[in-house]
Enzyme design. Structure first.
Site, short mmCIF file in Angstrom:
data_model
loop_
_atom_site.label_atom_id
_atom_site.label_comp_id
_atom_site.label_asym_id
_atom_site.label_seq_id
_atom_site.Cartn_x
_atom_site.Cartn_y
_atom_site.Cartn_z
CG ASN A 1 43.06 58.96 9.90
OD1 ASN A 1 42.47 58.83 10.96
ND2 ASN A 1 43.95 58.10 9.46
CB THR A 2 42.74 65.62 7.43
OG1 THR A 2 44.17 65.75 7.61
CG2 THR A 2 42.04 66.09 8.69
NE ARG B 1 65.26 58.56 0.12
CZ ARG B 1 64.27 59.32 0.54
NH1 ARG B 1 64.47 60.58 0.86
NH2 ARG B 1 63.04 58.85 0.61
CB CYS C 1 51.81 65.72 5.74
SG CYS C 1 50.99 64.94 7.12
N1 LIG Z 1 52.28 62.28 10.59
C1 LIG Z 1 52.83 63.45 10.80
O1 LIG Z 1 54.06 63.55 10.92
C2 LIG Z 1 52.02 64.69 10.91
C3 LIG Z 1 50.65 64.67 10.69
N2 LIG Z 1 49.90 65.82 10.80
C4 LIG Z 1 48.44 65.80 10.64
O2 LIG Z 1 47.87 65.20 11.82
C5 LIG Z 1 46.69 64.46 11.48
C6 LIG Z 1 46.83 63.03 11.98
O3 LIG Z 1 47.95 62.46 11.34
P1 LIG Z 1 48.61 61.10 11.86
O4 LIG Z 1 48.71 61.14 13.33
O5 LIG Z 1 49.83 60.90 11.06
O6 LIG Z 1 47.48 60.06 11.43
P2 LIG Z 1 47.29 58.57 11.95
O7 LIG Z 1 46.55 57.84 10.90
O8 LIG Z 1 48.58 58.03 12.45
O9 LIG Z 1 46.34 58.75 13.24
C7 LIG Z 1 45.00 59.15 13.18
C8 LIG Z 1 44.23 58.31 14.18
O10 LIG Z 1 42.90 58.84 14.29
C9 LIG Z 1 42.02 57.74 14.56
N3 LIG Z 1 40.66 58.16 14.29
C10 LIG Z 1 40.09 58.49 13.10
N4 LIG Z 1 38.81 58.88 13.26
C11 LIG Z 1 38.56 58.80 14.60
C12 LIG Z 1 37.41 59.08 15.42
N5 LIG Z 1 36.29 59.54 14.88
N6 LIG Z 1 37.50 58.86 16.75
C13 LIG Z 1 38.66 58.40 17.31
N7 LIG Z 1 39.76 58.13 16.60
C14 LIG Z 1 39.73 58.34 15.26
C15 LIG Z 1 42.54 56.65 13.64
O11 LIG Z 1 42.10 55.37 14.06
C16 LIG Z 1 44.06 56.84 13.76
O12 LIG Z 1 44.62 56.01 14.76
C17 LIG Z 1 46.55 64.58 9.96
O13 LIG Z 1 45.67 65.65 9.71
C18 LIG Z 1 47.94 64.94 9.49
O14 LIG Z 1 47.90 65.70 8.32
C19 LIG Z 1 50.49 67.01 11.16
C20 LIG Z 1 51.84 67.08 11.41
C21 LIG Z 1 52.71 65.93 11.31
O1 LIG Z 2 52.79 67.90 8.34
C1 LIG Z 2 53.55 66.95 8.44
O2 LIG Z 2 53.21 65.77 8.35
C2 LIG Z 2 55.03 67.13 8.63
O3 LIG Z 2 55.62 66.96 7.31
C3 LIG Z 2 57.02 67.04 7.29
O4 LIG Z 2 57.59 66.04 8.12
P1 LIG Z 2 57.78 64.52 7.64
O5 LIG Z 2 56.93 64.28 6.44
O6 LIG Z 2 57.57 63.67 8.82
O7 LIG Z 2 59.31 64.39 7.24
P2 LIG Z 2 60.35 65.34 6.46
O8 LIG Z 2 61.63 65.30 7.17
O9 LIG Z 2 59.78 66.67 6.18
O10 LIG Z 2 60.56 64.56 5.09
C4 LIG Z 2 59.53 64.47 4.13
C5 LIG Z 2 60.07 63.81 2.87
O11 LIG Z 2 60.97 64.68 2.19
C6 LIG Z 2 62.19 64.01 1.94
N1 LIG Z 2 63.29 64.99 1.97
C7 LIG Z 2 63.46 65.79 3.04
C8 LIG Z 2 64.46 66.74 3.06
C9 LIG Z 2 65.32 66.87 1.97
O12 LIG Z 2 66.26 67.71 1.92
N2 LIG Z 2 65.13 66.05 0.89
C10 LIG Z 2 64.13 65.12 0.86
O13 LIG Z 2 63.96 64.41 -0.14
C11 LIG Z 2 62.29 62.96 3.03
O14 LIG Z 2 63.16 61.93 2.69
C12 LIG Z 2 60.85 62.53 3.13
O15 LIG Z 2 60.54 61.58 2.12
C13 LIG Z 2 57.47 68.39 7.83
O16 LIG Z 2 58.90 68.42 7.87
C14 LIG Z 2 56.91 68.64 9.23
O17 LIG Z 2 57.26 69.95 9.67
C15 LIG Z 2 55.39 68.50 9.17
O18 LIG Z 2 54.84 68.65 10.47
#
Ligand SMILES: NC(=O)C1=CN([C@@H]2O[C@H](COP(=O)(O)OP(=O)(O)OC[C@H]3O[C@@H](n4cnc5c(N)ncnc54)[C@H](O)[C@@H]3O)[C@@H](O)[C@H]2O)C=CC1
Ligand SMILES: O=C(O)[C@H]1O[C@H](OP(=O)(O)OP(=O)(O)OC[C@H]2O[C@@H](n3ccc(=O)[nH]c3=O)[C@H](O)[C@@H]2O)[C@H](O)[C@@H](O)[C@@H]1O
Length: 480
Positions: A87-88, A447, A272
């Site tokens: 997590n960040t 929506r 994010c």
């Molecule tokens: N959720 C998404 O769609 C996306 C997220 N990101 C980025 O990826 C990163 C992770 O996001 P998520 O996977 O959504 O978060 P998440 O909260 O689902 O997973 C993070 C995991 O890291 C674990 N953790 C934390 N500190 C730890 C440590 N010191 N050692 C071992 N495990 C540890 C937590 O228990 C948790 O299960 C964030 O920086 C987010 O911004 C990037 C692209 C897409």
């Molecule tokens: O860094 C991240 O976490 C990720 O964030 C978004 O992905 P995500 O948040 O999973 O989903 P999106 O499809 O981007 O939707 C984000 C939000 O925008 C809304 N949205 C999306 C598209 C649109 O046209 N209108 C709109 O309101 C969605 O309903 C949702 O609430 C980006 O699309 C990913 O490329 C990125 O990796």
């Protein structure tokens, strides 16, 4: 055999590593986490996250070359390449509170890597981090290294939830940033070879470290900006009689603009967009660029405006009060095809309605009652910390009930708010819903998923974001 370890078994760590394991059978992939329940779920039939297609991928590789474990130190010590996907969240206190990224979890992972490493390692930033984080991580690793060499790479993840498996299988691009030194280039090449198992070479982009880190923040900012742009237009559409879907279509036909990400909504959510833009704003401010910071801040402001505008519409349409009225909320996840509720607009909308003393009945096909109650009771930003850092049992919000059926949620309600675009909401029997509701019966479609004309024929008063208003709504007080 190359060994990969990923620290953090969340929405990113789990699916990305599962895809690497699927496509690279000769690589051993271990995903580790401090959360024992999360790891237990990854090892069970009930995975901890809902993501279409994920079950099949995990089933194919688990216990073959994909392992989930709480034995963090063992797997880190054995790995050649360590992804860090923890997590960040946004800082909640101290310097930069409410904006800067909290790198506590990253730093503790880096210190642990330095402590347990007995061989040279490539450490990959998978989490989204502020630009220049690699420099800080390098310092932590090299100051505690005992002569072991570390190469830091930035390999941000671009998957979106709900489509993660498709995004990982055929990414638009994979981005790898590294040091421009012989060792740095070698590390970039090693990671490139992993992705080259299935990603065409021309889609693997290599850059310097800072470009890769900043590109991730920039990409999310651009995407969110498009949504705020169309949402800003949706307010103007309502004021003028234009139709936001027609405007989006006409604008998106310009090949320089393109048709994607132009769906007007009740506001963007997800873990994010807001966090990363706030982080970008903070970085701009720290670099003496207040004008740039203010430019990006506006994307968040419009998003907040859109959510409160929606709440104001609901309240003003219903004779300026929802006190004691039942409002059904259909959809709580931040988008369809996920059970994730982090920063979902539904939280702000529900809180707004509760502030006006509504009683709310919520239905979402993938979100549990416990999760909804936690979300409505938790402080802003608390949700983005690992589960064990969150309040143990936040108080439940009494005016909120959660049902497992849309019809049950709508029964006896004065109004229905659609807050997630689940496909099933398009196919509901709205005659049945209308018959069971108080009259006049309102639908507020956040929506644009329902056919407003058909619902009007049934008798509903319908509000759809950015669409020409019902006479009823036009006659109500202006919404600010
Ligand atoms: N959720 C998404 O769609 C996306 C997220 N990101 C980025 O990826 C990163 C992770 O996001 P998520 O996977 O959504 O978060 P998440 O909260 O689902 O997973 C993070 C995991 O890291 C674990 N953790 C934390 N500190 C730890 C440590 N010191 N050692 C071992 N495990 C540890 C937590 O228990 C948790 O299960 C964030 O920086 C987010 O911004 C990037 C692209 C897409
Ligand atoms: O860094 C991240 O976490 C990720 O964030 C978004 O992905 P995500 O948040 O999973 O989903 P999106 O499809 O981007 O939707 C984000 C939000 O925008 C809304 N949205 C999306 C598209 C649109 O046209 N209108 C709109 O309101 C969605 O309903 C949702 O609430 C980006 O699309 C990913 O490329 C990125 O990796």
């Amino acid at each position: 055999m190359v060994k990969i370890c990923c620290i953090g078994a969340g929405y990113v760590g789990g699916p990305t590593m599962a895809m690497i394991a699927l496509k690279c059978p000769e690589i051993e992939v271990a995903v580790v986490d401090i959360s024992a329940p999360r790891i237990a779920a990854w090892n069970s039939d009930q995975l901890p996250i809902y993501e279409p297609g994920l079950d099949e991928v995990v089933k194919e590789c688990r216990d073959r070359n994909l392992f989930f474990s709480t034995n963090v130190e063992k797997h880190v010590a054995e790995a050649d390449i360590i992804f860090v996907s923890v997590n960040t969240p946004t800082k909640t206190r101290g310097l930069g509170a409410g904006k800067a990224a909290d790198l506590t979890y990253w730093e503790s992972a880096a210190r642990m890597i330095a402590d347990v490493a007995k061989s040279d390692k490539i450490v990959v930033e998978k989490s989204t981090v502020p630009v220049k984080t690699a420099e800080a991580i390098e310092k932590i690793l090299t100051h505690n290294s005992n002569g072991i060499k570390f190469q830091i790479l930035s390999n941000p993840e671009f998957l979106a939830e709900g489509t993660a498996i498709d995004d990982l299988r055929a990414p638009d691009r994979v981005l790898i940033g590294g040091r421009e030194t012989p060792e740095g280039r070698k590390a970039v090449q090693a990671l490139k070879e992993v992705y080259a198992h299935w990603v065409p070479e021309d889609r693997i982009i290599t850059t310097n470290l800072w470009s890769a880190e900043l590109s991730k923040l920039a990409a999310n900012a651009f995407l969110a900006q498009r949504i705020s742009s169309i949402n800003a237009m949706s307010a103007l559409c309502e004021a003028t009689g234009a139709n936001v879907s027609e405007v989006a279509y006409a604008v998106g036909k310009d090949s320089r603009i393109g048709p994607k990400f132009l769906n007007a909504s009740v506001g963007f959510g997800g873990s994010c967009f807001q966090k990363d833009i706030l982080n970008l704003v903070y970085i701009c401010e720290c670099n003496g660029l207040p004008e740039v910071a203010n430019y990006w801040k506006q994307v968040i402001k419009i998003n907040d405006y859109q959510k409160s505008r929606f709440v104001n519409r609901v309240v003003s349409s219903m004779f300026n009060t929802v006190s004691g009225k039942k409002i059904a909320v259909l959809g709580f996840a931040f988008k369809k095809d996920t059970g994730d509720t982090r920063e979902t607009p539904a939280i702000d909308v529900c809180k707004g309605l509760l502030g006006d003393k509504a009683s709310i009945s919520i239905y979402d096909p993938q979100v549990t009652e416990d999760q909804i109650q936690r979300d409505l009771a938790m402080n802003k930003f608390d949700w983005d910390h690992p589960i064990h850092m969150q309040p143990v049992s936040p108080t439940t919000v009494k005016q909120v009930s959660v049902t497992w059926d849309a019809y049950e949620a709508a029964k006896g309600a004065h109004g229905v708010c659609i807050l997630t675009e689940w496909d099933e909401f398009k196919k509901l029997d709205y005659e049945r819903i209308y018959d069971s509701m108080q009259k006049p019966a309102f639908i507020f479609d956040g929506r644009n998923v329902v056919d407003a004309e058909k619902l009007r024929e049934i008798g509903f008063i319908v509000y759809s974001i950015g669409k020409p208003l019902d006479q009823w709504l036009k006659d109500m007080p202006a919404v600010c």
